[in-house]
Motif scaffolding. Structure first.
Motif, PDB file in Angstrom:
ATOM      1  N   ARG A  68      31.891  44.999  36.361  1.00 11.67           N
ATOM      2  CA  ARG A  68      30.702  44.267  36.819  1.00 11.67           C
ATOM      3  C   ARG A  68      31.033  42.799  37.107  1.00 11.67           C
ATOM      4  O   ARG A  68      30.544  42.224  38.078  1.00 11.67           O
ATOM      5  CB  ARG A  68      29.581  44.388  35.789  1.00 11.67           C
ATOM      6  N   GLN A  69      31.855  42.187  36.262  1.00  6.77           N
ATOM      7  CA  GLN A  69      32.263  40.800  36.504  1.00  6.77           C
ATOM      8  C   GLN A  69      33.036  40.680  37.813  1.00  6.77           C
ATOM      9  O   GLN A  69      32.834  39.730  38.580  1.00  6.77           O
ATOM     10  CB  GLN A  69      33.144  40.293  35.360  1.00  6.77           C
ATOM     11  N   LEU A  70      33.900  41.634  38.073  1.00  8.77           N
ATOM     12  CA  LEU A  70      34.679  41.601  39.309  1.00  8.77           C
ATOM     13  C   LEU A  70      33.774  41.777  40.531  1.00  8.77           C
ATOM     14  O   LEU A  70      33.972  41.126  41.551  1.00  8.77           O
ATOM     15  CB  LEU A  70      35.768  42.673  39.272  1.00  8.77           C
ATOM     16  N   GLN A  71      32.756  42.621  40.409  1.00  9.40           N
ATOM     17  CA  GLN A  71      31.793  42.777  41.500  1.00  9.40           C
ATOM     18  C   GLN A  71      31.034  41.474  41.749  1.00  9.40           C
ATOM     19  O   GLN A  71      30.819  41.086  42.902  1.00  9.40           O
ATOM     20  CB  GLN A  71      30.792  43.892  41.187  1.00  9.40           C
ATOM     21  N   LEU A  72      30.632  40.791  40.674  1.00 10.08           N
ATOM     22  CA  LEU A  72      29.966  39.502  40.799  1.00 10.08           C
ATOM     23  C   LEU A  72      30.878  38.511  41.524  1.00 10.08           C
ATOM     24  O   LEU A  72      30.442  37.807  42.437  1.00 10.08           O
ATOM     25  CB  LEU A  72      29.584  38.953  39.420  1.00 10.08           C
ATOM     26  N   TYR A  73      32.137  38.466  41.129  1.00  8.02           N
ATOM     27  CA  TYR A  73      33.107  37.577  41.756  1.00  8.02           C
ATOM     28  C   TYR A  73      33.242  37.872  43.250  1.00  8.02           C
ATOM     29  O   TYR A  73      33.189  36.959  44.081  1.00  8.02           O
ATOM     30  CB  TYR A  73      34.453  37.719  41.035  1.00  8.02           C
ATOM     31  N   VAL A  74      33.391  39.132  43.608  1.00 14.09           N
ATOM     32  CA  VAL A  74      33.534  39.515  45.013  1.00 14.09           C
ATOM     33  C   VAL A  74      32.255  39.189  45.788  1.00 14.09           C
ATOM     34  O   VAL A  74      32.307  38.721  46.925  1.00 14.09           O
ATOM     35  CB  VAL A  74      33.902  41.016  45.131  1.00 14.09           C
ATOM     36  N   ASP A  75      31.121  39.398  45.153  1.00  9.59           N
ATOM     37  CA  ASP A  75      29.815  39.190  45.804  1.00  9.59           C
ATOM     38  C   ASP A  75      29.444  37.708  45.937  1.00  9.59           C
ATOM     39  O   ASP A  75      29.006  37.261  46.994  1.00  9.59           O
ATOM     40  CB  ASP A  75      28.743  39.928  44.995  1.00  9.59           C
ATOM     41  N   LYS A  76      29.624  36.943  44.869  1.00 14.57           N
ATOM     42  CA  LYS A  76      29.101  35.572  44.841  1.00 14.57           C
ATOM     43  C   LYS A  76      30.147  34.479  44.661  1.00 14.57           C
ATOM     44  O   LYS A  76      29.809  33.305  44.683  1.00 14.57           O
ATOM     45  CB  LYS A  76      28.039  35.455  43.761  1.00 14.57           C
ATOM     46  N   GLY A  77      31.391  34.847  44.426  1.00 17.42           N
ATOM     47  CA  GLY A  77      32.452  33.853  44.364  1.00 17.42           C
ATOM     48  C   GLY A  77      32.812  33.389  42.964  1.00 17.42           C
ATOM     49  O   GLY A  77      32.171  33.725  41.975  1.00 17.42           O
ATOM     50  N   LEU A 105      24.810  40.509  34.800  1.00 13.89           N
ATOM     51  CA  LEU A 105      25.602  41.524  35.496  1.00 13.89           C
ATOM     52  C   LEU A 105      24.806  42.801  35.771  1.00 13.89           C
ATOM     53  O   LEU A 105      25.356  43.765  36.318  1.00 13.89           O
ATOM     54  CB  LEU A 105      26.844  41.862  34.670  1.00 13.89           C
ATOM     55  N   ALA A 106      23.525  42.796  35.421  1.00 13.47           N
ATOM     56  CA  ALA A 106      22.702  44.011  35.528  1.00 13.47           C
ATOM     57  C   ALA A 106      22.568  44.530  36.959  1.00 13.47           C
ATOM     58  O   ALA A 106      22.393  45.732  37.167  1.00 13.47           O
ATOM     59  CB  ALA A 106      21.324  43.762  34.925  1.00 13.47           C
ATOM     60  N   ALA A 107      22.655  43.665  37.941  1.00 14.31           N
ATOM     61  CA  ALA A 107      22.492  44.086  39.341  1.00 14.31           C
ATOM     62  C   ALA A 107      23.701  44.848  39.875  1.00 14.31           C
ATOM     63  O   ALA A 107      23.626  45.441  40.955  1.00 14.31           O
ATOM     64  CB  ALA A 107      22.248  42.861  40.221  1.00 14.31           C
ATOM     65  N   TYR A 108      24.788  44.867  39.121  1.00 17.33           N
ATOM     66  CA  TYR A 108      26.019  45.477  39.609  1.00 17.33           C
ATOM     67  C   TYR A 108      26.221  46.874  39.033  1.00 17.33           C
ATOM     68  O   TYR A 108      25.810  47.168  37.920  1.00 17.33           O
ATOM     69  CB  TYR A 108      27.214  44.562  39.309  1.00 17.33           C
ATOM     70  N   ALA A 109      26.867  47.715  39.832  1.00 14.64           N
ATOM     71  CA  ALA A 109      27.078  49.120  39.472  1.00 14.64           C
ATOM     72  C   ALA A 109      27.954  49.241  38.235  1.00 14.64           C
ATOM     73  O   ALA A 109      28.904  48.467  38.058  1.00 14.64           O
ATOM     74  CB  ALA A 109      27.734  49.857  40.637  1.00 14.64           C
ATOM     75  N   PRO A 110      27.664  50.239  37.400  1.00  9.39           N
ATOM     76  CA  PRO A 110      28.534  50.495  36.255  1.00  9.39           C
ATOM     77  C   PRO A 110      29.873  51.066  36.717  1.00  9.39           C
ATOM     78  O   PRO A 110      30.005  51.552  37.847  1.00  9.39           O
ATOM     79  CB  PRO A 110      27.757  51.524  35.436  1.00  9.39           C
ATOM     80  N   LEU A 111      30.838  51.036  35.834  1.00 12.56           N
ATOM     81  CA  LEU A 111      32.151  51.593  36.126  1.00 12.56           C
ATOM     82  C   LEU A 111      32.008  53.092  36.379  1.00 12.56           C
ATOM     83  O   LEU A 111      31.438  53.810  35.558  1.00 12.56           O
ATOM     84  CB  LEU A 111      33.091  51.357  34.944  1.00 12.56           C
ATOM     85  N   PRO A 112      32.496  53.576  37.515  1.00 14.57           N
ATOM     86  CA  PRO A 112      32.422  55.016  37.782  1.00 14.57           C
ATOM     87  C   PRO A 112      33.218  55.806  36.740  1.00 14.57           C
ATOM     88  O   PRO A 112      34.269  55.358  36.276  1.00 14.57           O
ATOM     89  CB  PRO A 112      33.054  55.170  39.165  1.00 14.57           C
TER      90      PRO A 112
END
Length: 162
Positions: A68-77, A105-112
């Motif tokens: 989720r943190q990595l998704q936040l980073y990719v999404d918002k920098g 981090l709630a808006a981001y997908a959980p780990l598949p």
């Protein structure tokens, strides 16, 4: 699950680079960060991407929040990720009852579920290391390479079927 790596191949699917396997690059980055505060700014995405590309070296219970943190980073920098990290540190200083606040981090997908993708289009073994440095061409270029690794990591994990 990913197949077992062959000699000279990393468990993320990468072929060893001039410094060795991804673990050698990872340890080199961690050591270099200690002497370079600008490089250290990318510490969180480096750790998250490395562990998600090499989950056998990670604690399974943390992989979801790292994804989720990595998704936040990719999404918002990077600045957005650093703000969330600072929020977590502040919570820990105040001895919050729960150890980690997942709300940012709630808006981001959980780990598949279903195992590691085992292949990533960009890995740590591909990082250039020139003149004894990961940042010989500047911190912005290094940051962009870490961003590419993060994007590749998120992309591959999203492709895993549940």
């Amino acid at each position: 699950m990913a197949d077992s790596p062959t000699p000279g191949q990393c468990d993320c699917g990468a072929i060893a680079g001039p410094l060795g396997l991804c673990v050698d690059y990872y340890h080199g980055i961690l050591a270099a960060e200690q002497a370079d505060p600008q490089m250290y700014r990318w510490h969180a995405p480096v750790v998250c991407a490395y562990l998600l590309q090499h989950p056998s070296r990670a604690h399974e219970k943390y992989l979801d929040s790292q994804f989720r943190q990595l998704q936040l980073y990719v999404d918002k920098g990077l600045d957005a990720l650093l703000r969330v990290a600072a929020h977590q540190v502040a919570r820990n200083k105040h001895r919050a009852q729960s150890s980690y606040d997942m709300a940012p981090l709630a808006a981001y997908a959980p780990l598949p579920q279903g195992g590691s993708p085992g292949h990533f289009r960009a890995t740590f073994c591909g990082l250039p290391f020139k003149d004894g440095s990961f940042v010989s061409d500047g911190h912005p270029a290094y940051g962009r390479r870490i961003e590419i690794i993060a994007e590749a990591t998120v992309e591959s994990w999203r492709s895993v079927q549940s």
